[in-house]
Motif scaffolding. Structure first.
Motif, PDB file in Angstrom:
ATOM      1  N   ALA A 186     -58.686 -36.418 -26.118  1.00  0.00           N
ATOM      2  CA  ALA A 186     -58.353 -35.057 -26.633  1.00  0.00           C
ATOM      3  C   ALA A 186     -57.612 -35.296 -27.861  1.00  0.00           C
ATOM      4  CB  ALA A 186     -57.138 -34.410 -25.673  1.00  0.00           C
ATOM      5  N   GLN A 187     -57.585 -34.220 -28.607  1.00  0.00           N
ATOM      6  CA  GLN A 187     -56.840 -34.151 -30.021  1.00  0.00           C
ATOM      7  C   GLN A 187     -55.670 -33.089 -29.674  1.00  0.00           C
ATOM      8  OE1 GLN A 187     -59.046 -34.438 -33.879  1.00  0.00           O
ATOM      9  NE2 GLN A 187     -61.045 -33.951 -32.941  1.00  0.00           N
ATOM     10  N   ILE A 188     -54.770 -33.515 -30.509  1.00  0.00           N
ATOM     11  CA  ILE A 188     -53.610 -32.523 -30.472  1.00  0.00           C
ATOM     12  C   ILE A 188     -53.598 -31.529 -31.571  1.00  0.00           C
ATOM     13  CG2 ILE A 188     -51.043 -32.372 -30.547  1.00  0.00           C
ATOM     14  CD1 ILE A 188     -50.818 -34.748 -29.218  1.00  0.00           C
ATOM     15  N   LEU A 189     -53.303 -30.352 -31.339  1.00  0.00           N
ATOM     16  CA  LEU A 189     -53.424 -29.208 -32.400  1.00  0.00           C
ATOM     17  C   LEU A 189     -52.056 -28.729 -32.233  1.00  0.00           C
ATOM     18  CD1 LEU A 189     -54.749 -27.567 -34.305  1.00  0.00           C
ATOM     19  CD2 LEU A 189     -55.533 -26.035 -32.643  1.00  0.00           C
ATOM     20  N   PRO A 190     -51.063 -28.960 -33.283  1.00  0.00           N
ATOM     21  CA  PRO A 190     -50.003 -28.339 -33.411  1.00  0.00           C
ATOM     22  C   PRO A 190     -49.909 -26.898 -33.998  1.00  0.00           C
ATOM     23  CG  PRO A 190     -49.795 -30.474 -34.166  1.00  0.00           C
ATOM     24  CD  PRO A 190     -51.264 -30.110 -34.088  1.00  0.00           C
ATOM     25  N   ILE A 191     -49.257 -26.026 -33.476  1.00  0.00           N
ATOM     26  CA  ILE A 191     -49.195 -24.761 -33.982  1.00  0.00           C
ATOM     27  C   ILE A 191     -47.632 -24.300 -34.371  1.00  0.00           C
ATOM     28  CG2 ILE A 191     -49.804 -22.425 -33.647  1.00  0.00           C
ATOM     29  CD1 ILE A 191     -52.121 -23.218 -31.904  1.00  0.00           C
ATOM     30  N   THR A 192     -47.370 -23.663 -35.269  1.00  0.00           N
ATOM     31  CA  THR A 192     -45.958 -23.070 -35.661  1.00  0.00           C
ATOM     32  C   THR A 192     -46.180 -21.461 -35.455  1.00  0.00           C
ATOM     33  OG1 THR A 192     -45.335 -24.837 -36.796  1.00  0.00           O
ATOM     34  CG2 THR A 192     -44.323 -23.013 -37.248  1.00  0.00           C
ATOM     35  N   ILE A 193     -45.377 -20.885 -34.608  1.00  0.00           N
ATOM     36  CA  ILE A 193     -45.410 -19.387 -34.570  1.00  0.00           C
ATOM     37  C   ILE A 193     -44.254 -19.093 -34.995  1.00  0.00           C
ATOM     38  CG2 ILE A 193     -45.853 -17.571 -33.015  1.00  0.00           C
ATOM     39  CD1 ILE A 193     -47.022 -19.617 -30.796  1.00  0.00           C
ATOM     40  N   ASN A 194     -44.376 -17.756 -35.874  1.00  0.00           N
ATOM     41  CA  ASN A 194     -43.176 -17.129 -36.534  1.00  0.00           C
ATOM     42  C   ASN A 194     -43.290 -15.779 -36.313  1.00  0.00           C
ATOM     43  OD1 ASN A 194     -41.591 -19.217 -38.062  1.00  0.00           O
ATOM     44  ND2 ASN A 194     -43.275 -19.673 -39.183  1.00  0.00           N
ATOM     45  N   ASN A 195     -42.172 -15.195 -35.823  1.00  0.00           N
ATOM     46  CA  ASN A 195     -42.012 -13.613 -35.895  1.00  0.00           C
ATOM     47  C   ASN A 195     -42.148 -12.939 -34.711  1.00  0.00           C
ATOM     48  OD1 ASN A 195     -40.703 -13.828 -38.247  1.00  0.00           O
ATOM     49  ND2 ASN A 195     -42.441 -13.390 -39.517  1.00  0.00           N
ATOM     50  N   SER A 196     -42.941 -13.591 -33.538  1.00  0.00           N
ATOM     51  CA  SER A 196     -43.370 -13.081 -32.438  1.00  0.00           C
ATOM     52  C   SER A 196     -42.144 -12.638 -31.622  1.00  0.00           C
ATOM     53  CB  SER A 196     -44.374 -13.639 -31.412  1.00  0.00           C
ATOM     54  OG  SER A 196     -43.716 -14.733 -30.994  1.00  0.00           O
ATOM     55  N   TRP A 197     -41.004 -13.225 -31.835  1.00  0.00           N
ATOM     56  CA  TRP A 197     -39.686 -12.819 -31.160  1.00  0.00           C
ATOM     57  C   TRP A 197     -39.343 -11.376 -31.689  1.00  0.00           C
ATOM     58  CZ3 TRP A 197     -35.396 -11.545 -33.704  1.00  0.00           C
ATOM     59  CH2 TRP A 197     -35.189 -11.796 -35.121  1.00  0.00           C
ATOM     60  N   LYS A 198     -39.752 -11.145 -32.888  1.00  0.00           N
ATOM     61  CA  LYS A 198     -39.381  -9.763 -33.365  1.00  0.00           C
ATOM     62  C   LYS A 198     -39.929  -8.647 -32.477  1.00  0.00           C
ATOM     63  CE  LYS A 198     -38.338 -11.415 -38.112  1.00  0.00           C
ATOM     64  NZ  LYS A 198     -38.538 -10.931 -39.435  1.00  0.00           N
ATOM     65  N   MET A 199     -41.103  -8.839 -31.685  1.00  0.00           N
ATOM     66  CA  MET A 199     -41.690  -7.834 -30.765  1.00  0.00           C
ATOM     67  C   MET A 199     -40.694  -7.375 -29.736  1.00  0.00           C
ATOM     68  SD  MET A 199     -44.812  -7.258 -31.660  1.00  0.00           S
ATOM     69  CE  MET A 199     -45.810  -6.461 -30.314  1.00  0.00           C
ATOM     70  N   LEU A 200     -39.801  -8.262 -29.402  1.00  0.00           N
ATOM     71  CA  LEU A 200     -38.576  -8.094 -28.396  1.00  0.00           C
ATOM     72  C   LEU A 200     -37.059  -7.985 -29.154  1.00  0.00           C
ATOM     73  CD1 LEU A 200     -40.298 -10.073 -25.595  1.00  0.00           C
ATOM     74  CD2 LEU A 200     -40.480  -7.639 -25.937  1.00  0.00           C
ATOM     75  N   ARG A 201     -37.203  -7.863 -30.247  1.00  0.00           N
ATOM     76  CA  ARG A 201     -35.849  -7.799 -30.961  1.00  0.00           C
ATOM     77  C   ARG A 201     -34.722  -6.890 -30.267  1.00  0.00           C
ATOM     78  NH1 ARG A 201     -37.213  -5.747 -36.873  1.00  0.00           N
ATOM     79  NH2 ARG A 201     -39.240  -6.590 -36.276  1.00  0.00           N
ATOM     80  N   PHE A 202     -35.336  -5.776 -29.862  1.00  0.00           N
ATOM     81  CA  PHE A 202     -34.372  -4.779 -29.001  1.00  0.00           C
ATOM     82  C   PHE A 202     -34.090  -5.031 -27.558  1.00  0.00           C
ATOM     83  CE2 PHE A 202     -36.169  -2.122 -32.661  1.00  0.00           C
ATOM     84  CZ  PHE A 202     -35.008  -2.159 -33.732  1.00  0.00           C
ATOM     85  N   GLY A 203     -34.796  -6.244 -27.041  1.00  0.00           N
ATOM     86  CA  GLY A 203     -35.107  -6.387 -25.690  1.00  0.00           C
ATOM     87  C   GLY A 203     -36.309  -5.837 -25.216  1.00  0.00           C
ATOM     88  N   LYS A 204     -36.508  -5.687 -23.932  1.00  0.00           N
ATOM     89  CA  LYS A 204     -37.827  -5.391 -23.126  1.00  0.00           C
ATOM     90  C   LYS A 204     -38.251  -3.984 -23.489  1.00  0.00           C
ATOM     91  CE  LYS A 204     -37.571  -8.527 -19.543  1.00  0.00           C
ATOM     92  NZ  LYS A 204     -37.775  -8.796 -17.865  1.00  0.00           N
ATOM     93  N   PHE A 205     -37.175  -2.992 -23.851  1.00  0.00           N
ATOM     94  CA  PHE A 205     -37.488  -1.652 -24.421  1.00  0.00           C
ATOM     95  C   PHE A 205     -36.383  -1.168 -25.177  1.00  0.00           C
ATOM     96  CE2 PHE A 205     -37.966   3.021 -23.742  1.00  0.00           C
ATOM     97  CZ  PHE A 205     -39.305   3.103 -24.002  1.00  0.00           C
ATOM     98  N   PRO A 206     -36.602  -0.417 -26.302  1.00  0.00           N
ATOM     99  CA  PRO A 206     -38.138  -0.536 -26.819  1.00  0.00           C
ATOM    100  C   PRO A 206     -38.501  -1.762 -27.671  1.00  0.00           C
ATOM    101  CG  PRO A 206     -36.522   0.386 -28.350  1.00  0.00           C
ATOM    102  CD  PRO A 206     -35.795   0.055 -27.345  1.00  0.00           C
TER     103      PRO A 206
END
Length: 246
Positions: A186-206
């Motif tokens: 295999a080859q390793i593909l490193p990925i950095t993810i930014n800002n998806s946490w902001k989808m849940l910045r207020f918790g699960k709802f809203p």
């Protein structure tokens, strides 16, 4: 404050669309897998995740991918990423669909979620009991051998759980080490993810509105070239591109 107030009705509409996608694609997946076989099932999973991404546009979410100059023509890949929310997953499945990504997931997700649980159980992913090291070792070995033999790909989030504010948690290296051991081609593909946490910045709802989610793909690294200290270097590489939360 206004954004949070607006987020309530938009989140309700979004969740209805999200839930409808999961419900509609559950029987579609079953038919594709049991009648037409693996490739049809894989196509249905990719289409589901494309639809889930489109649903997030109701919340003003956008996605940006930074690609390296060159990616392998085919797998196997070990896709390694930091983990900020469940919204990390659909873009990986859709944008890396040619590599047939399969997930190292906690066993709790293997039941109770329409479409998602079915795919985890039947689509080539593995379900890990984080309290049972022997079981986890067996599943990781199975995953490593599976991608090595089929040319497909494994996705692992070494933090073990999502970051609620974007700040990276220390990597747990056991799972990644086992995949490396049992998928030597295999080859390793490193990925950095930014800002998806902001989808849940207020918790699960809203849900949060207007998240600009970025995926930074680092150049792939052949497993055959790794040294004992390489796993720590991969962690440093991924975390080096994480944008501090504001």
């Amino acid at each position: 404050m206004f954004q949070k107030i607006l987020a309530y009705p938009l989140t309700l509409i979004y969740l209805i669309c999200f839930g409808c996608c999961l419900m509609v694609f559950h029987p579609i997946q079953w038919v594709c897998l049991n009648v037409f076989g693996y490739q049809a099932h894989t196509n249905s999973v990719c289409l589901l995740n494309w639809c889930l991404m489109r649903c997030t546009h109701l919340l003003g979410t956008t996605y940006n991918f930074h690609w390296p100059d060159k990616l392998p023509e085919q797998g196997p890949l070990i896709i390694v990423a930091n983990h900020q929310s469940m919204y990390d997953i659909p873009p990986i499945i859709w944008h890396l669909r040619k590599y047939h990504p399969k997930f190292v997931s906690k066993k709790e997700l293997g039941k109770g979620i329409p479409s998602v649980s079915f795919n985890l159980r039947h689509g080539g992913s593995v379900l890990i009991d984080r309290k049972d090291r022997k079981q986890a070792l067996g599943e990781l070995r199975k995953m490593g051998e599976y991608i090595d033999n089929t040319g497909r790909s494994a996705v692992i989030f070494p933090e073990g759980t999502r970051s609620r504010d974007g700040a990276p948690k220390p990597f747990r290296t056991f799972g990644l080490s086992m995949l490396i051991k049992y998928a030597p081609s295999a080859q390793i593909l490193p990925i950095t993810i930014n800002n998806s946490w902001k989808m849940l910045r207020f918790g699960k709802f809203p849900h949060g509105l207007g998240a600009r989610i970025h995926f930074y793909m680092h150049p792939p690294i052949p497993v055959s070239s790794l040294k004992p200290e390489s796993i720590n270097e991969i962690e440093t590489l991924i975390t080096s591109k994480i944008i501090p939360s504001k």
